[in-house]
Design an enzyme around this catalytic site. Structure first.
Site, PDB file in Angstrom:
ATOM      1  N   GLY A 173       0.819  -1.204   0.000  1.00  0.00           N
ATOM      2  CA  GLY A 173       0.000   0.000   0.000  1.00  0.00           C
ATOM      3  C   GLY A 173       0.852   1.253   0.000  1.00  0.00           C
ATOM      4  CB  SER A 174       2.809   2.881  -1.533  1.00  0.00           C
ATOM      5  OG  SER A 174       2.624   2.068  -2.683  1.00  0.00           O
TER       6      SER A 174
END
EC number: 4.1.1.65
Length: 228
Positions: A173-174
């Site tokens: 996740g980013s």
């Protein structure tokens, strides 16, 4: 598949086998088996059809476009496209253009939720400038998120990259930002889903003077960006 997927997947499979041998059954081994399957899926690296054509900028990441904006920096006015990667997206990063890696600047920071606007300035990030074959420069930033605690970039300054080529990874996740001069026509909108290496984000407009506004000091962008 990314190499990390094999590492995590095989390690958890070994754990599952050990648990099975110790307990004499598979019921307690279900969790490590499920985790192994998740990691093998998470680190997938599907092939992409890279579009051809002059002056195209492709998405450096899979995800959802959360912002399309003009910002002011010490290098002048730039256009920014922000892409949020959830834990369910492919996390391989690809070069947005063909050219040469002009600079790489790593910044330590926090791990705020990637949807938080402050994450662009405060989170751990890697800022990469690619000098395209046509002469202009495109900047993209790998930004860590709440769960993403490791940024991987596999190229060095001076390395040659092709449009859509794999250049790195952000785990779990980013957010990925891409910055370009005003002389580019933006072809995506907020809320749109994009695929790394295959979705065209922008196109250089003829006679737009894209060279003059190219960013030259990536290390300063994170702390001095201002929306217009």
């Amino acid at each position: 598949m990314v190499r990390d997927g094999y590492f995590y997947g095989l390690a958890l499979l070994v754990v599952a086998v050990i648990v099975h041998l110790l307990t004499g059954g598979w019921s307690w081994a279900v969790l490590p088996l499920l985790l192994a399957a998740f990691f093998l899926w998470f680190f997938r690296d599907p092939k992409r059809a890279i579009p051809g054509g002059e002056g195209l900028v492709v998405s450096p990441a899979d995800g959802k476009v959360t912002e399309v904006a003009r910002i002011r920096t010490p290098q002048g006015e730039l256009q920014r496209i922000s892409i949020f990667l959830s834990v369910f997206d492919v996390h391989v990063n690809r070069s947005p253009v063909a050219g040469t890696i002009a600079s790489v600047a790593y910044q330590k920071g926090l791990y705020l939720n990637a949807m938080d606007p402050a994450s662009a300035k405060k989170n751990e990030q890697n800022t990469v400038v690619v000098r395209a074959d046509a002469g202009y420069e495109i900047t993209f930033k790998q930004i860590a998120g709440l769960l993403a605690r490791r940024i991987v970039f596999t190229k060095r300054v001076g390395d040659r990259v092709e449009r859509g080529q794999r250049v790195g990874l952000i785990k779990f996740g980013s957010r990925t930002d891409i910055l370009m001069p005003p002389g580019f026509e933006i072809l995506v909108r907020q809320g749109q889903r994009v695929s790394g290496g295959s979705t065209i984000l922008a196109r250089a407009a003829e006679g737009a003077g894209v060279l003059a506004a190219a960013p030259t000091a990536p290390g300063t962008l994170a702390s001095t960006e201002r929306p217009i």
